[in-house]
Design a protein around this motif. Structure first.
Motif, PDB file in Angstrom:
ATOM      1  N   MET A   1      61.270 -37.932 -58.215  1.00 22.59           N
ATOM      2  CA  MET A   1      60.969 -37.936 -56.786  1.00 22.59           C
ATOM      3  C   MET A   1      59.643 -38.640 -56.521  1.00 22.59           C
ATOM      4  SD  MET A   1      61.769 -34.061 -55.500  1.00 22.59           S
ATOM      5  CE  MET A   1      63.312 -33.220 -55.827  1.00 22.59           C
ATOM      6  N   LYS A   2      59.541 -39.239 -55.353  1.00 22.64           N
ATOM      7  CA  LYS A   2      58.234 -39.657 -54.843  1.00 22.64           C
ATOM      8  C   LYS A   2      57.821 -38.636 -53.802  1.00 22.64           C
ATOM      9  CE  LYS A   2      55.619 -43.180 -52.371  1.00 22.64           C
ATOM     10  NZ  LYS A   2      55.597 -44.526 -51.732  1.00 22.64           N
ATOM     11  N   ILE A   3      56.656 -38.019 -54.019  1.00 23.55           N
ATOM     12  CA  ILE A   3      56.171 -36.950 -53.149  1.00 23.55           C
ATOM     13  C   ILE A   3      54.857 -37.394 -52.518  1.00 23.55           C
ATOM     14  CG2 ILE A   3      55.471 -34.535 -53.028  1.00 23.55           C
ATOM     15  CD1 ILE A   3      57.093 -34.069 -55.619  1.00 23.55           C
ATOM     16  N   VAL A   4      54.824 -37.433 -51.198  1.00 24.45           N
ATOM     17  CA  VAL A   4      53.609 -37.780 -50.451  1.00 24.45           C
ATOM     18  C   VAL A   4      53.033 -36.495 -49.865  1.00 24.45           C
ATOM     19  CG1 VAL A   4      52.638 -39.090 -48.544  1.00 24.45           C
ATOM     20  CG2 VAL A   4      54.476 -40.079 -49.921  1.00 24.45           C
ATOM     21  N   ILE A   5      51.742 -36.274 -50.097  1.00 21.02           N
ATOM     22  CA  ILE A   5      51.085 -35.032 -49.681  1.00 21.02           C
ATOM     23  C   ILE A   5      49.951 -35.355 -48.717  1.00 21.02           C
ATOM     24  CG2 ILE A   5      49.825 -32.980 -50.460  1.00 21.02           C
ATOM     25  CD1 ILE A   5      51.146 -33.574 -53.281  1.00 21.02           C
ATOM     26  N   PHE A   6      49.902 -34.625 -47.613  1.00 17.76           N
ATOM     27  CA  PHE A   6      48.794 -34.708 -46.668  1.00 17.76           C
ATOM     28  C   PHE A   6      48.070 -33.366 -46.734  1.00 17.76           C
ATOM     29  CE2 PHE A   6      52.117 -37.542 -45.187  1.00 17.76           C
ATOM     30  CZ  PHE A   6      51.419 -38.718 -44.921  1.00 17.76           C
ATOM     31  N   GLY A   7      46.903 -33.343 -47.410  1.00 20.12           N
ATOM     32  CA  GLY A   7      46.253 -32.074 -47.688  1.00 20.12           C
ATOM     33  C   GLY A   7      44.808 -32.008 -47.258  1.00 20.12           C
ATOM     34  N   LEU A   8      44.216 -30.836 -47.467  1.00 15.36           N
ATOM     35  CA  LEU A   8      42.799 -30.631 -47.177  1.00 15.36           C
ATOM     36  C   LEU A   8      41.938 -31.440 -48.139  1.00 15.36           C
ATOM     37  CD1 LEU A   8      40.376 -29.145 -45.866  1.00 15.36           C
ATOM     38  CD2 LEU A   8      40.761 -27.296 -47.514  1.00 15.36           C
ATOM     39  N   THR A   9      42.074 -31.167 -49.431  1.00 14.45           N
ATOM     40  CA  THR A   9      41.340 -31.914 -50.443  1.00 14.45           C
ATOM     41  C   THR A   9      41.921 -31.660 -51.823  1.00 14.45           C
ATOM     42  OG1 THR A   9      39.167 -32.306 -51.476  1.00 14.45           O
ATOM     43  CG2 THR A   9      39.623 -30.061 -50.738  1.00 14.45           C
ATOM     44  N   ILE A  10      41.888 -32.705 -52.635  1.00 16.36           N
ATOM     45  CA  ILE A  10      42.149 -32.583 -54.062  1.00 16.36           C
ATOM     46  C   ILE A  10      40.961 -33.142 -54.828  1.00 16.36           C
ATOM     47  CG2 ILE A  10      43.300 -34.832 -54.351  1.00 16.36           C
ATOM     48  CD1 ILE A  10      45.278 -33.470 -56.254  1.00 16.36           C
ATOM     49  N   SER A  11      40.085 -33.878 -54.121  1.00 18.76           N
ATOM     50  CA  SER A  11      38.991 -34.585 -54.790  1.00 18.76           C
ATOM     51  C   SER A  11      37.766 -33.727 -55.010  1.00 18.76           C
ATOM     52  CB  SER A  11      38.600 -35.826 -53.974  1.00 18.76           C
ATOM     53  OG  SER A  11      37.866 -35.470 -52.812  1.00 18.76           O
ATOM     54  N   SER A  12      37.624 -32.619 -54.277  1.00 20.82           N
ATOM     55  CA  SER A  12      36.425 -31.782 -54.394  1.00 20.82           C
ATOM     56  C   SER A  12      36.802 -30.314 -54.440  1.00 20.82           C
ATOM     57  CB  SER A  12      35.484 -32.024 -53.210  1.00 20.82           C
ATOM     58  OG  SER A  12      34.391 -31.134 -53.258  1.00 20.82           O
ATOM     59  N   SER A  13      36.293 -29.613 -55.431  1.00 17.81           N
ATOM     60  CA  SER A  13      36.551 -28.176 -55.564  1.00 17.81           C
ATOM     61  C   SER A  13      35.453 -27.348 -54.903  1.00 17.81           C
ATOM     62  CB  SER A  13      36.652 -27.804 -57.042  1.00 17.81           C
ATOM     63  OG  SER A  13      35.433 -28.089 -57.722  1.00 17.81           O
ATOM     64  N   TRP A  14      34.551 -28.015 -54.173  1.00 20.84           N
ATOM     65  CA  TRP A  14      33.424 -27.315 -53.560  1.00 20.84           C
ATOM     66  C   TRP A  14      33.899 -26.451 -52.392  1.00 20.84           C
ATOM     67  CZ3 TRP A  14      31.148 -27.297 -48.682  1.00 20.84           C
ATOM     68  CH2 TRP A  14      29.883 -26.711 -48.606  1.00 20.84           C
ATOM     69  N   GLY A  15      33.688 -25.146 -52.493  1.00 17.25           N
ATOM     70  CA  GLY A  15      33.912 -24.242 -51.386  1.00 17.25           C
ATOM     71  C   GLY A  15      35.349 -24.083 -50.934  1.00 17.25           C
ATOM     72  N   ASN A  16      36.329 -24.436 -51.782  1.00 16.10           N
ATOM     73  CA  ASN A  16      37.724 -24.254 -51.382  1.00 16.10           C
ATOM     74  C   ASN A  16      38.577 -24.032 -52.622  1.00 16.10           C
ATOM     75  OD1 ASN A  16      39.672 -26.818 -51.984  1.00 16.10           O
ATOM     76  ND2 ASN A  16      37.552 -27.507 -51.776  1.00 16.10           N
ATOM     77  N   GLY A  17      39.739 -23.409 -52.422  1.00 13.13           N
ATOM     78  CA  GLY A  17      40.646 -23.168 -53.537  1.00 13.13           C
ATOM     79  C   GLY A  17      41.796 -24.142 -53.611  1.00 13.13           C
ATOM     80  N   HIS A  18      41.893 -25.047 -52.638  1.00  9.87           N
ATOM     81  CA  HIS A  18      43.021 -25.972 -52.600  1.00  9.87           C
ATOM     82  C   HIS A  18      42.988 -26.975 -53.750  1.00  9.87           C
ATOM     83  CE1 HIS A  18      44.444 -25.523 -48.169  1.00  9.87           C
ATOM     84  NE2 HIS A  18      43.746 -24.456 -48.499  1.00  9.87           N
ATOM     85  N   ALA A  19      41.809 -27.534 -54.013  1.00  9.91           N
ATOM     86  CA  ALA A  19      41.713 -28.663 -54.941  1.00  9.91           C
ATOM     87  C   ALA A  19      42.222 -28.314 -56.333  1.00  9.91           C
ATOM     88  CB  ALA A  19      40.278 -29.167 -55.009  1.00  9.91           C
ATOM     89  N   THR A  20      41.776 -27.188 -56.864  1.00  5.65           N
ATOM     90  CA  THR A  20      42.166 -26.811 -58.219  1.00  5.65           C
ATOM     91  C   THR A  20      43.675 -26.603 -58.323  1.00  5.65           C
ATOM     92  OG1 THR A  20      40.018 -25.732 -58.515  1.00  5.65           O
ATOM     93  CG2 THR A  20      41.740 -25.192 -60.100  1.00  5.65           C
ATOM     94  N   LEU A  21      44.253 -25.978 -57.307  1.00  4.36           N
ATOM     95  CA  LEU A  21      45.694 -25.739 -57.309  1.00  4.36           C
ATOM     96  C   LEU A  21      46.468 -27.054 -57.268  1.00  4.36           C
ATOM     97  CD1 LEU A  21      45.721 -22.760 -54.800  1.00  4.36           C
ATOM     98  CD2 LEU A  21      46.291 -22.616 -57.227  1.00  4.36           C
ATOM     99  N   TRP A  22      46.057 -27.968 -56.385  1.00  7.38           N
ATOM    100  CA  TRP A  22      46.759 -29.241 -56.279  1.00  7.38           C
ATOM    101  C   TRP A  22      46.599 -30.086 -57.540  1.00  7.38           C
ATOM    102  CZ3 TRP A  22      50.784 -30.093 -53.817  1.00  7.38           C
ATOM    103  CH2 TRP A  22      50.993 -29.620 -52.528  1.00  7.38           C
ATOM    104  N   ARG A  23      45.451 -30.020 -58.173  1.00 11.94           N
ATOM    105  CA  ARG A  23      45.260 -30.803 -59.397  1.00 11.94           C
ATOM    106  C   ARG A  23      46.232 -30.369 -60.485  1.00 11.94           C
ATOM    107  NH1 ARG A  23      38.594 -30.882 -59.641  1.00 11.94           N
ATOM    108  NH2 ARG A  23      38.331 -31.758 -57.550  1.00 11.94           N
ATOM    109  N   GLY A  24      46.370 -29.053 -60.646  1.00 12.81           N
ATOM    110  CA  GLY A  24      47.293 -28.560 -61.656  1.00 12.81           C
ATOM    111  C   GLY A  24      48.725 -28.925 -61.338  1.00 12.81           C
ATOM    112  N   LEU A  25      49.133 -28.741 -60.080  1.00  7.80           N
ATOM    113  CA  LEU A  25      50.499 -29.076 -59.689  1.00  7.80           C
ATOM    114  C   LEU A  25      50.786 -30.563 -59.856  1.00  7.80           C
ATOM    115  CD1 LEU A  25      51.380 -27.094 -56.419  1.00  7.80           C
ATOM    116  CD2 LEU A  25      52.482 -26.903 -58.652  1.00  7.80           C
ATOM    117  N   CYS A  26      49.896 -31.404 -59.320  1.00  5.52           N
ATOM    118  CA  CYS A  26      50.141 -32.851 -59.341  1.00  5.52           C
ATOM    119  C   CYS A  26      50.175 -33.392 -60.759  1.00  5.52           C
ATOM    120  CB  CYS A  26      49.077 -33.572 -58.517  1.00  5.52           C
ATOM    121  SG  CYS A  26      49.245 -33.312 -56.732  1.00  5.52           S
TER     122      CYS A  26
END
Length: 367
Positions: free
Chosen positions: A1-26
């Motif tokens: 599949m080609k998956i396009v994601i529009f997210g908060l952030t994957i580039s910075s883990s500062w002050g959020n939990g999104h980045a770490t989760l997306w890095r592992g998934l991606c």
């Protein structure tokens, strides 16, 4: 599949939990042969603490404003199989409109902040990442929080057709047992961004025990802690730890504490990714109590729970051998059920199931 994601952030883990989760998934999606494109608005506070610049096996698209990137996003969507919009994405509504207008990729919404979303809905407040049509146009809605109550909320209030949980997880390439480091040594540690709604529990489960046991060393790692935090002489602090330092931080603790944000704890079935990260590093877990915790770790066997200062103090007096037995069981449970590669597999299965039905025109499921 080609998956396009529009997210908060994957580039910075500062002050959020999104980045770490997306890095592992991606990373694990890419290892399975899937193509990932991640669109992230380039904002100063993440740019100043950026700890990822390239997406292995995929493409990171940083942009200053939506109008500048709209044509590129349209181009990426034209040959995409799936398009995912996340909670707290600054351009979530505009991205959703573009996905639906292109009518090529299967639209998916992933709420990584479900308790906050539900709290705003109940209070009658606007949710900035959900448009006027709610979630009715998405073929699949993924929730960081499980339980039938959440599915009903999203269906009844937002018109979601298919709601499924996709819980937190741990990237075992980064979070794993490592030798302890003296500068992170602690009898009890806590890793987390400062949050006002967590502060009363943190004071009860961490600060008060530290004051009672001045002979022990307590350590906090995280960002955004205010000057008026109730420090004591035996509470030490590490300013913002990037993910690559998490393993050493956890591995140097005799015991580590998890404190769940109030909305998450009240709703239940919403395990913090920190639980799985710490367990994967082989450290014994101490957590506040919340509904559904036993579906992820068995209290008393794989995790210790605390309701007050005395429970924390009792955990600190347990024998090392017993603490290590608890840690080992939690590690084995995590490796079996809660790793990023397991969640990536769950995500692909959910996407395939959603694609097998007429996603955009299906009726809401029966509760």
């Amino acid at each position: 599949m080609k998956i396009v994601i529009f997210g908060l952030t994957i580039s910075s883990s500062w002050g959020n939990g999104h980045a770490t989760l997306w890095r592992g998934l991606c990373k694990h999606l890419a290892r399975c042969g899937h193509s990932i494109v991640f669109f992230e608005r380039d904002v100063p506070y993440y740019a100043g603490a950026r700890d990822l610049h390239e997406l292995a096996g995929g493409h990171l698209r940083l942009f200053s404003n939506w109008e500048d990137v709209r044509s590129l996003a349209r181009s990426e969507l034209r040959d995409a199989d799936v398009a995912i919009v996340t909670s707290y994405c600054p351009d979530a509504i505009a991205a959703t409109e573009l996905i639906l207008a292109e009518s090529r990729a299967m639209p998916v919404f992933y709420d990584l902040d479900t308790p906050i979303t539900c709290a705003r809905l109940k209070a009658g407040e606007a949710v900035p990442y959900i448009g006027g049509r709610g979630l009715r146009d998405f073929a699949l809605v993924l929730s960081f929080t499980g339980g039938q109550h959440i599915a009903n909320e999203f269906r009844d209030r937002l018109g979601a057709c298919k709601v499924r949980p996709l819980y937190g997880h741990v990237d075992t390439d980064i979070h794993r047992p490592v030798p302890p480091q003296s500068h992170y040594r602690a009898d009890l540690s806590y890793l987390g961004t400062y949050s006002e709604d967590r502060q009363p529990a943190l004071e009860k489960f961490f600060v008060a025990p530290a004051r009672s046991r001045q002979d022990l060393r307590f350590l906090i790692g995280g960002a955004q802690y205010p000057e008026n935090f109730p420090w004591s002489s035996n509470i030490y602090f590490v300013q913002h730890l990037p993910p690559l330092e998490h393993a050493a931080f956890f591995a140097s603790s005799r015991l580590t504490l998890n404190v769940t944000r109030r909305a998450m704890a009240e709703m239940g079935w919403c395990p913090s990714g920190r639980l799985f990260e710490a367990a994967a590093c082989g450290v014994p877990l101490l957590s506040d109590e919340w509904p559904g915790i036993e579906e992820f770790f068995t209290p008393g066997r794989e995790i210790l729970t605390t309701r007050n200062e005395n429970d924390t103090l009792a955990a600190l007096t347990m024998a090392d051998a017993e603490l290590q037995r608890i840690a080992r069981r939690a590690y084995e449970r995590t490796m079996d059920q809660h790793t990023s590669d397991k969640r990536a597999g769950e995500l692909i299965l959910l996407l395939e199931q959603a694609a097998s039905v007429s996603g955009r025109h299906q009726q809401p499921e029966e509760a």
